[in-house]
Design an enzyme around this catalytic site. Sequence first.
Site, mmCIF file in Angstrom:
data_model
loop_
_atom_site.group_PDB
_atom_site.id
_atom_site.type_symbol
_atom_site.label_atom_id
_atom_site.label_comp_id
_atom_site.label_asym_id
_atom_site.label_seq_id
_atom_site.Cartn_x
_atom_site.Cartn_y
_atom_site.Cartn_z
ATOM 1 N N ARG A 1 -11.798 -5.146 -7.227
ATOM 2 C CA ARG A 1 -11.556 -5.830 -5.951
ATOM 3 C C ARG A 1 -12.883 -6.026 -5.222
ATOM 4 N NH1 ARG A 1 -8.045 -2.894 -1.351
ATOM 5 N NH2 ARG A 1 -10.034 -1.837 -1.069
ATOM 6 N N ASP B 1 1.871 -4.664 8.888
ATOM 7 C CA ASP B 1 0.680 -3.859 8.669
ATOM 8 C C ASP B 1 -0.493 -4.822 8.518
ATOM 9 O OD1 ASP B 1 -1.441 -2.318 7.757
ATOM 10 O OD2 ASP B 1 -0.095 -0.882 6.788
ATOM 11 N N PHE C 1 0.853 -1.193 0.000
ATOM 12 C CA PHE C 1 0.000 0.000 0.000
ATOM 13 C C PHE C 1 0.897 1.254 0.000
ATOM 14 C CE2 PHE C 1 -2.931 2.995 2.071
ATOM 15 C CZ PHE C 1 -4.097 2.737 1.366
ATOM 16 N N TYR D 1 -11.155 0.928 10.594
ATOM 17 C CA TYR D 1 -12.358 1.336 9.835
ATOM 18 C C TYR D 1 -12.669 0.396 8.684
ATOM 19 C CZ TYR D 1 -8.599 3.590 7.119
ATOM 20 O OH TYR D 1 -7.447 3.840 6.432
ATOM 21 N N LYS D 2 -11.825 -0.635 8.485
ATOM 22 C CA LYS D 2 -12.095 -1.601 7.416
ATOM 23 C C LYS D 2 -12.935 -2.742 8.005
ATOM 24 C CE LYS D 2 -8.127 0.018 4.850
ATOM 25 N NZ LYS D 2 -6.684 -0.105 4.559
HETATM 26 C C1 LIG Z 1 -5.961 1.116 4.450
HETATM 27 C C2 LIG Z 1 -4.489 0.972 4.640
HETATM 28 C C3 LIG Z 1 -3.748 1.991 5.241
HETATM 29 C C4 LIG Z 1 -4.423 3.281 5.611
HETATM 30 O O1 LIG Z 1 -3.630 4.107 6.387
HETATM 31 P P1 LIG Z 1 -4.290 5.400 7.033
HETATM 32 O O2 LIG Z 1 -3.211 6.036 7.771
HETATM 33 O O3 LIG Z 1 -5.461 4.957 7.844
HETATM 34 O O4 LIG Z 1 -4.799 6.244 5.904
HETATM 35 C C5 LIG Z 1 -2.406 1.786 5.449
HETATM 36 N N1 LIG Z 1 -1.802 0.629 5.065
HETATM 37 C C6 LIG Z 1 -2.494 -0.371 4.467
HETATM 38 C C7 LIG Z 1 -1.799 -1.632 4.078
HETATM 39 C C8 LIG Z 1 -3.852 -0.218 4.229
HETATM 40 O O5 LIG Z 1 -4.541 -1.187 3.632
#
Ligand SMILES: *Cc1c(COP(=O)(O)O)cnc(C)c1O
Length: 421
Positions: A381, A211, A134, A234-235
């Site tokens: 997705r 992560d 990401f 939030y996911k």
């Molecule tokens: C959704 C996601 C994020 C989001 O990071 P935020 O700081 O909440 O914007 C980070 N890393 C991964 C792998 C994600 O899927």
Amino acid sequence: MTTREDARGLDDADPLAGFRERFTGDGPGGAWDDGPGRRIYLDGNSLGRLPRATPAAVARVVEEEWGRGLVGSWAHWVGQATRVGDVLAAGVLGARPGEVLVADSTSVNLYKLLQAGVGARPGRDVLVCCADDFPTDRYVVAGVAEQHGMTVREVAADVDTGLTLDDITAVLDDRVAVVVLSLVAYRSGAMVDLAAVTELARASGALVLWDLSHAVGSVEVDLSAADLAVGCTYKHLNGGPGAPAFLYVRRELQGSLRQPIQGWFGQRDQFAMGPAYEPTDGVERFAVGTPPVLATAAVEVGARISAEAGMPAIAAKGRALTDLLVTLVDERLPQLRLASPRESDRRGAHVSVEHPQAWQLTQALVDRGVVPDFRTPDRIRFGPAPLYTRFVDVWDAVDRLADVLASDAHLPYSATRSRVT
Ligand SMILES: *Cc1c(COP(=O)(O)O)cnc(C)c1O
């Protein structure tokens, strides 16, 4: 051919079926609309649905604790970040009490723990990340490396099937300080073996910072095998837009790690207002400033639902839902290529498919009530969140996609991607 009746049968046998009623549907008053034209939300891995209990829980904090309790409520609020952290630790993450803190965003927590990890590995000058991770993860790694004059080694993963242990072994040596990896890849859903990778890294003297953004609340996570981790709420945890993230630091490491932002919420005896920063013991030393109390109340509701359902059941349903999707794509949509691991134990609760007109197909699907995500360069997705997605929803979504493809209904849509996908 897998029929809609087959999907119905899977729903009838689903031990988690009752959890759907814990969430707000799309019908009037938040009821579930089960009609043929209903919206089918397959994006719970991007923003989870609203639990029915959340508005009242947040309203209680607003009206009673803030409205009436005012500053006196801080006696209760100061423990919230670790209290909710402990709910996650025990119910969702396989961690021990006092190892998880709810705070800040995933990006900020990545930065804090990466800096802490670098500080704990003096003399090492390489950071490892995955070329396909990401963006925020890659950007944070690049920024920290630049600050310390370190080098970044990117592991080139297969975009569809993810990283192998050999890929990781190939980049490890005695120069590597920290490896940053996603347990479940955001695009393909490919999963790596947390314990095996952590062991490989430890053997070469490196730390792994996991992560868990797409893994938490969708697959079984056993952080007892890990040293450092961060992730979103939030996911799959349904904590709401902008909900604070969590961080995990193995108990035995906490005392030796220093985070880079010396805020007063990480201070020993915070209200002594002492002259100099001295980090407190425990996971609270990774806190920075005044926590988002209202948003954390929403995280607690979501976390408790996942803990109650139990991660083994949630993960099993995630595998079954995505298996159904893969089977239906194989049977009915030869125009699409699966862009995720085929074996369900090698992926999280989402799968991607590839098509040259993926963006146009995504728009056509959204107009037909099916909400997936488009992901660059040419992926659709699907994240059928196990707590509230039914097997029949997956069946109907594929059916609508088959209609779009059969009638070329996606061709009139713009091929130019919009700003938010
Ligand atoms: C959704 C996601 C994020 C989001 O990071 P935020 O700081 O909440 O914007 C980070 N890393 C991964 C792998 C994600 O899927």
